[in-house]
Write a protein that holds these residues in place. Structure first.
Motif, PDB file in Angstrom:
ATOM      1  N   LEU A   1       0.697  -1.263   0.127  1.00  0.00           N
ATOM      2  CA  LEU A   1       0.134  -0.172   0.065  1.00  0.00           C
ATOM      3  C   LEU A   1       0.865   1.416   0.068  1.00  0.00           C
ATOM      4  O   LEU A   1       0.445   1.983  -0.795  1.00  0.00           O
ATOM      5  N   LYS A   2       1.912   1.357   0.702  1.00  0.00           N
ATOM      6  CA  LYS A   2       2.915   2.338   0.863  1.00  0.00           C
ATOM      7  C   LYS A   2       3.361   2.554  -0.287  1.00  0.00           C
ATOM      8  O   LYS A   2       3.317   3.840  -0.818  1.00  0.00           O
ATOM      9  N   HIS A   3       3.743   1.828  -1.398  1.00  0.00           N
ATOM     10  CA  HIS A   3       4.430   1.956  -2.396  1.00  0.00           C
ATOM     11  C   HIS A   3       3.236   2.500  -3.474  1.00  0.00           C
ATOM     12  O   HIS A   3       3.463   3.022  -4.481  1.00  0.00           O
ATOM     13  N   ALA A   4       2.112   1.860  -3.500  1.00  0.00           N
ATOM     14  CA  ALA A   4       0.803   2.006  -4.221  1.00  0.00           C
ATOM     15  C   ALA A   4       0.730   3.666  -4.054  1.00  0.00           C
ATOM     16  O   ALA A   4       0.396   4.314  -5.030  1.00  0.00           O
ATOM     17  N   ALA A   5       0.651   4.118  -3.042  1.00  0.00           N
ATOM     18  CA  ALA A   5       0.476   5.642  -2.662  1.00  0.00           C
ATOM     19  C   ALA A   5       1.596   6.256  -3.167  1.00  0.00           C
ATOM     20  O   ALA A   5       1.274   7.655  -3.622  1.00  0.00           O
ATOM     21  N   SER A   6       2.757   5.883  -3.484  1.00  0.00           N
ATOM     22  CA  SER A   6       4.189   6.673  -4.014  1.00  0.00           C
ATOM     23  C   SER A   6       3.746   6.916  -5.510  1.00  0.00           C
ATOM     24  O   SER A   6       4.369   8.050  -6.094  1.00  0.00           O
ATOM     25  N   ASN A   7       2.884   5.882  -6.060  1.00  0.00           N
ATOM     26  CA  ASN A   7       2.640   6.238  -7.519  1.00  0.00           C
ATOM     27  C   ASN A   7       1.503   7.057  -7.637  1.00  0.00           C
ATOM     28  O   ASN A   7       1.376   8.095  -8.734  1.00  0.00           O
ATOM     29  N   SER A   8       0.347   6.967  -6.888  1.00  0.00           N
ATOM     30  CA  SER A   8      -0.725   7.958  -7.088  1.00  0.00           C
ATOM     31  C   SER A   8      -1.933   7.491  -6.218  1.00  0.00           C
ATOM     32  O   SER A   8      -1.790   6.679  -5.506  1.00  0.00           O
ATOM     33  N   ILE A   9      -2.477   8.510  -5.662  1.00  0.00           N
ATOM     34  CA  ILE A   9      -3.441   8.353  -4.684  1.00  0.00           C
ATOM     35  C   ILE A   9      -4.832   7.481  -4.817  1.00  0.00           C
ATOM     36  O   ILE A   9      -5.226   6.717  -4.364  1.00  0.00           O
TER      37      ILE A   9
ATOM     38  N   GLN B   1      -5.218  13.449   2.845  1.00  0.00           N
ATOM     39  CA  GLN B   1      -4.235  14.036   3.810  1.00  0.00           C
ATOM     40  C   GLN B   1      -4.911  14.298   5.136  1.00  0.00           C
ATOM     41  O   GLN B   1      -4.242  14.150   6.126  1.00  0.00           O
ATOM     42  N   LYS B   2      -5.984  14.306   5.056  1.00  0.00           N
ATOM     43  CA  LYS B   2      -6.733  14.438   6.562  1.00  0.00           C
ATOM     44  C   LYS B   2      -6.574  13.135   7.245  1.00  0.00           C
ATOM     45  O   LYS B   2      -6.424  13.125   8.632  1.00  0.00           O
ATOM     46  N   ARG B   3      -6.605  11.930   6.597  1.00  0.00           N
ATOM     47  CA  ARG B   3      -6.572  10.532   7.325  1.00  0.00           C
ATOM     48  C   ARG B   3      -5.111  10.500   7.546  1.00  0.00           C
ATOM     49  O   ARG B   3      -4.768   9.894   8.773  1.00  0.00           O
ATOM     50  N   CYS B   4      -3.907  10.906   6.857  1.00  0.00           N
ATOM     51  CA  CYS B   4      -2.905  10.839   7.109  1.00  0.00           C
ATOM     52  C   CYS B   4      -2.489  11.763   8.509  1.00  0.00           C
ATOM     53  O   CYS B   4      -1.838  11.228   9.349  1.00  0.00           O
ATOM     54  N   LYS B   5      -3.041  12.855   8.597  1.00  0.00           N
ATOM     55  CA  LYS B   5      -2.749  14.012   9.606  1.00  0.00           C
ATOM     56  C   LYS B   5      -3.290  13.172  10.871  1.00  0.00           C
ATOM     57  O   LYS B   5      -2.680  13.273  11.918  1.00  0.00           O
ATOM     58  N   ALA B   6      -4.635  12.588  10.683  1.00  0.00           N
ATOM     59  CA  ALA B   6      -5.097  11.998  12.143  1.00  0.00           C
ATOM     60  C   ALA B   6      -4.332  10.789  12.373  1.00  0.00           C
ATOM     61  O   ALA B   6      -4.349  10.213  13.654  1.00  0.00           O
ATOM     62  N   ALA B   7      -3.518  10.013  11.443  1.00  0.00           N
ATOM     63  CA  ALA B   7      -2.763   9.015  11.938  1.00  0.00           C
ATOM     64  C   ALA B   7      -1.410   9.339  12.202  1.00  0.00           C
ATOM     65  O   ALA B   7      -0.454   8.411  12.479  1.00  0.00           O
TER      66      ALA B   7
ATOM     67  N   GLU C   1      -0.023   6.112   8.507  1.00  0.00           N
ATOM     68  CA  GLU C   1       1.084   6.888   9.388  1.00  0.00           C
ATOM     69  C   GLU C   1       2.224   7.004   8.718  1.00  0.00           C
ATOM     70  O   GLU C   1       3.042   7.788   8.685  1.00  0.00           O
ATOM     71  N   ASN C   2       2.670   5.984   8.014  1.00  0.00           N
ATOM     72  CA  ASN C   2       3.717   5.652   7.172  1.00  0.00           C
ATOM     73  C   ASN C   2       3.586   5.685   5.558  1.00  0.00           C
ATOM     74  O   ASN C   2       4.651   5.741   4.885  1.00  0.00           O
ATOM     75  N   VAL C   3       2.485   5.980   5.120  1.00  0.00           N
ATOM     76  CA  VAL C   3       2.060   6.091   3.943  1.00  0.00           C
ATOM     77  C   VAL C   3       2.685   7.251   3.037  1.00  0.00           C
ATOM     78  O   VAL C   3       3.008   8.196   3.901  1.00  0.00           O
ATOM     79  N   SER C   4       3.363   7.157   2.017  1.00  0.00           N
ATOM     80  CA  SER C   4       3.799   8.252   1.290  1.00  0.00           C
ATOM     81  C   SER C   4       3.245   9.016   0.866  1.00  0.00           C
ATOM     82  O   SER C   4       1.774   8.776   0.257  1.00  0.00           O
ATOM     83  N   MET C   5       3.320  10.595   0.901  1.00  0.00           N
ATOM     84  CA  MET C   5       2.340  11.538   0.296  1.00  0.00           C
ATOM     85  C   MET C   5       3.158  12.323  -0.774  1.00  0.00           C
ATOM     86  O   MET C   5       2.740  13.253  -1.018  1.00  0.00           O
ATOM     87  N   GLU C   6       3.835  11.550  -1.431  1.00  0.00           N
ATOM     88  CA  GLU C   6       4.692  12.119  -2.422  1.00  0.00           C
ATOM     89  C   GLU C   6       4.033  12.702  -3.661  1.00  0.00           C
ATOM     90  O   GLU C   6       4.124  13.833  -4.466  1.00  0.00           O
ATOM     91  N   LYS C   7       2.811  11.989  -3.773  1.00  0.00           N
ATOM     92  CA  LYS C   7       1.979  12.286  -4.954  1.00  0.00           C
ATOM     93  C   LYS C   7       0.781  13.250  -4.711  1.00  0.00           C
ATOM     94  O   LYS C   7      -0.251  13.704  -5.655  1.00  0.00           O
ATOM     95  N   VAL C   8       0.802  13.653  -3.480  1.00  0.00           N
ATOM     96  CA  VAL C   8      -0.477  14.729  -2.998  1.00  0.00           C
ATOM     97  C   VAL C   8       0.196  16.117  -3.032  1.00  0.00           C
ATOM     98  O   VAL C   8       1.367  16.187  -2.956  1.00  0.00           O
ATOM     99  N   SER C   9      -0.500  16.847  -3.707  1.00  0.00           N
ATOM    100  CA  SER C   9      -0.083  18.221  -3.847  1.00  0.00           C
ATOM    101  C   SER C   9       0.129  18.816  -2.224  1.00  0.00           C
ATOM    102  O   SER C   9      -0.470  18.445  -1.435  1.00  0.00           O
ATOM    103  N   LEU C  10       1.279  19.598  -2.307  1.00  0.00           N
ATOM    104  CA  LEU C  10       1.499  20.373  -1.080  1.00  0.00           C
ATOM    105  C   LEU C  10       0.195  21.050  -0.500  1.00  0.00           C
ATOM    106  O   LEU C  10       0.074  20.791   0.871  1.00  0.00           O
ATOM    107  N   VAL C  11      -0.672  21.858  -1.226  1.00  0.00           N
ATOM    108  CA  VAL C  11      -1.905  22.373  -0.727  1.00  0.00           C
ATOM    109  C   VAL C  11      -2.813  21.726  -1.605  1.00  0.00           C
ATOM    110  O   VAL C  11      -3.056  22.191  -2.582  1.00  0.00           O
TER     111      VAL C  11
END
Length: 234
Positions: free
Chosen positions: A22-30, A70-76, A50-60
């Motif tokens: 899942l972590k690598h899947a997120a690094s490709n696209s949400i 991003q909200k779920r990541c922040k909560a984790a 908590e540990n998933v990559s956010m590389e493909k998520v816009s900074l804003v």
């Protein structure tokens, strides 16, 4: 038959391995991350924001999918998500106390850019917070000033500028007041006597061969403040 067989293989894998997929899947696209997570309950249970990559998520993020992710990541307590929330609260939403809390949390998780930003903000606040900020920045274990700017600082500067370009900057910082010390740092470079001009290159590598830690980070903090003013919306 094929679907059942594939499902059996997935459910037979240990959860930590599914989480890594899942972590690598997120690094490709949400979209890939969400689709993989929805394909079976085993992946859903193994989802680790908590540990998933956010590389493909816009900074804003602007899209609902990215905002929700991003909200779920922040909560984790994902370090990158905490850093991003801290940046936005500090410099865009005028929620400095909240922003500092998020940056501190990301710093405690070892997020390099959060350490850099949090430490510089504290240095700009002077007093005991200045000393605390220096301790935070020294935890990066960067090369000594006489070895010049490291790649880590260049990376922090690059991400900082990229982030500020993406958001509405409504808050600026006042650079730290220089202290009197006995190092051989050029007096013209000391924040106490001169603030880097607005046009000074952010990635400039002026000679800091004789700077002590205080002078080196004072100068870096003033460059950071100059960058904030560059993107400040009046």
């Amino acid at each position: 038959m094929t679907t059942n067989f594939t499902s059996d293989i997935v459910t037979s894998l240990p959860e930590h391995m599914l989480s890594e997929i899942l972590k690598h899947a997120a690094s490709n696209s949400i979209a890939d991350f969400i689709n993989v997570m929805l394909c079976c309950k085993a992946f859903d249970r193994a989802s680790n924001y908590e540990n998933v990559s956010m590389e493909k998520v816009s900074l804003v993020p602007w899209h609902r999918c990215e905002k929700g992710f991003q909200k779920r990541c922040k909560a984790a307590n994902n370090a990158e998500a905490l850093y991003r929330k801290g940046m936005i609260n500090c410099f865009s939403r005028r929620k400095s106390e909240s922003g500092l809390r998020y940056l501190k949390k990301a710093t405690e998780k070892g997020h390099v850019e959060a350490v850099y930003t949090y430490g510089i903000i504290l240095i700009c606040l002077d007093g005991e917070l200045r000393k605390q900020g220096l301790r935070v920045l020294l935890s990066l274990h960067l090369p000594k000033p006489n070895q010049g700017n490291s790649r880590m600082i260049a990376s922090c500067r690059s991400k900082t500028e990229k982030f500020l370009r993406c958001m509405w900057v409504h808050v600026a910082l006042t650079g730290p007041k220089g202290i009197c010390c006995n190092c051989d740092c050029d007096i013209e470079e000391k924040p106490n006597h001169s603030t880097p001009s607005e046009c000074q290159a952010w990635d400039a590598s002026n000679d800091v061969s004789h700077c002590c830690d205080y002078c080196f980070w004072d100068r870096e903090a003033n460059l950071f403040c100059s960058l904030l003013r560059k993107y400040l919306i009046n």
